[in-house]
Design an enzyme around this catalytic site. Structure first.
Site: not given
Ligand code: LLP
Length: 441
Positions: A249, A294, A296-297, A365
């Site tokens: 997050g 965890e 990701g982004r 479109c």
């Molecule tokens: N762990 C779990 C259980 C999650 O559901 C997520 C993201 C992460 C880790 C990773 O979170 P991050 O570090 O990436 O913020 N499609 C949306 C984002 C959805 C995130 C879903 N879960 C967007 O484009 O902003």
């Protein structure tokens, strides 16, 4: 842009990523094109891993949340960096396994995992499955029994935190499809249920409060609440949780409204979490849990850009100027979904002054197919190469073949040299699974 130096402007006035001239990349590989800077990705993985090492004695694990960007090469990088991954579908799991990723370092998430996904996970001996429903617990126990093993699991709990982010990416509010709520006793009920399953081994708890969050306090509060819950469960059920997985997050820079975080700022998030967990462990006389994060982004987001070629330009007098590119919501649906704001520039004239406000439109479109609205640019002309920054996370992974457009290729840049990590789709790929029944011929 910041100290991380993924991006620079070179002497030709071209945008450079990871030491490669983006205009040359566009010429060589074509557009639209996703480009990733490998050094940035590795550095982010290392920041988290090193901080866990130095601040928490290595009593934990970094998992790359691969929903942000999933392909075989990214799993290969995570493997080399010696971190784990989280997957959220059979498809991500399959990709990771095919990339040679060690299954024992995989956590499997999802609010409605399918039986065959669970089967795939168990038969490959995935390290940990994060259980999110009674049905899943039942199915998983049966599968584990069939394979004659005990599956390690966490329970996804919902501590009821409101993180300051877009409503669609808040996940730990009380009203959420994810997790079991602590406040209404649902989480405690689930603990009892799992403890009664002979082929499941409950290792602890997971929570994830949302995405693109900058407030340290949100993470700290979530960790504190999970620790309080652990203490409560220990008192009532003599169950000692070993693992606390606090999810991902951490926010990234997309545009001038966002803070530009340095590597060290991400270490600070982790330090704040660690100190909150340590305090709570002391207060409750709990053993310090194995800490899993965890992100990701924050690992891939700023490492990636998308290159497009400018095509049609249309001015609606007194209203708006549209600059259309050869991509759109099929390679980046985040404006259409969340009205996400991106930074856009002309990669071939990156030093030029911005002289007008335009909206960048895609080629789908659909009126809502926009990449950016009212952004400042030099006077764009057909043929210019446009770069959209911070597109490394949740762009390729949410891409589609809408309008039967082709999902772009992705290249990885290392020391100025680029290699394909995802090849271009072809029109044959698009029709590969189409079938015309005989009676229609
Ligand atoms: N762990 C779990 C259980 C999650 O559901 C997520 C993201 C992460 C880790 C990773 O979170 P991050 O570090 O990436 O913020 N499609 C949306 C984002 C959805 C995130 C879903 N879960 C967007 O484009 O902003």
């Amino acid at each position: 842009m910041n100290e991380r130096e993924t991006l620079k402007i070179n002497s030709k006035g071209h945008l450079e990523i990871g030491g490669a001239d983006s205009v040359e990349l566009a010429n060589r590989f074509g557009t639209p094109l996703y480009v990733f800077d490998e050094a940035h990705i590795r550095n982010m993985m290392r920041v988290y891993k090193n901080t866990l090492e130095t601040e928490y004695g290595g009593n934990g694990q970094v998992l790359y949340a691969s929903k942000a960007f999933s392909c075989m090469a990214i799993y290969a990088i995570a493997k080399q960096e010696n971190i784990g991954i989280d997957v959220v579908s059979g498809g991500e799991l399959y990709t990771a396994l095919k990339a040679g990723f060690d299954a024992s370092n995989i956590y499997f998430h999802g609010n409605n995992k399918l039986s065959d996904e669970l089967e795939l996970a168990v038969e490959n001996e995935v390290g940990c499955i994060v259980v999110d429903s009674y049905r899943e617990a039942d199915i998983l126990n049966l599968i584990a029994e069939k394979h004659n093993l005990t599956q390690s699991v966490l329970i996804r709990i919902n501590p009821g935190i409101e993180a300051h982010t877009h409503a669609f990416v808040q996940t730990a509010r009380t009203d959420s499809k994810f997790g079991f709520s602590v406040s209404d006793g649902a989480a405690e009920e689930m603990v009892k249920y799992i403890l009664g399953k002979p082929n499941l081994r409950l290792k602890g708890f997971h929570c994830h409060i949302g995405s693109q969050i900058f407030e340290k306090q949100s993470f700290v509060l979530a960790a504190e609440k999970v620790m309080d819950f652990m203490a409560d469960i220990k008192k009532k059920h003599s169950y000692n949780a070993e693992t606390l997985n606090i999810g991902g997050g951490f926010g990234i820079w997309y545009n001038s409204e966002d803070p530009e975080l340095k590597y060290n700022d991400y270490a600070e998030y982790l330090k704040a979490l660690i100190s909150a967990i340590r305090n709570k462990a002391k207060v409750h006389s709990l053993k310090e849990p194995y800490l899993v994060i965890e992100p990701g982004r924050s690992i891939v987001g700023e490492a990636g850009i998308t290159l497009y070629t400018v095509g049609a330009i249309k001015e609606i007098r007194g209203v708006k100027k549209y600059v259309a590119v050869d991509g759109g919501m099929f390679d980046n649906p985040r404006y259409a979904l969340y009205q996400s704001k991106y930074t856009v520039l002309l990669a071939n004239r990156a030093n030029e002054k911005c002289v007008e406000k335009v909206s960048v439109a895609g080629k789908c479109c659909e009126s809502g197919d926009l990449i950016a609205v009212d952004v400042a640019l030099p006077k764009a002309e057909s043929g210019d190469i446009m770069a959209v920054l911070s597109t490394g996370a949740y762009n390729y992974s949410m891409a589609s073949n809408y309008n039967r457009n082709l999902i772009p290729a992705a290249v990885l840049v290392k020391d100025g040299k680029a290699e394909y990590i995802i090849k271009h789709q072809s029109y044959d790929d698009i029709i590969r699974n189409d079938v015309v029944p005989g009676y229609l011929k």
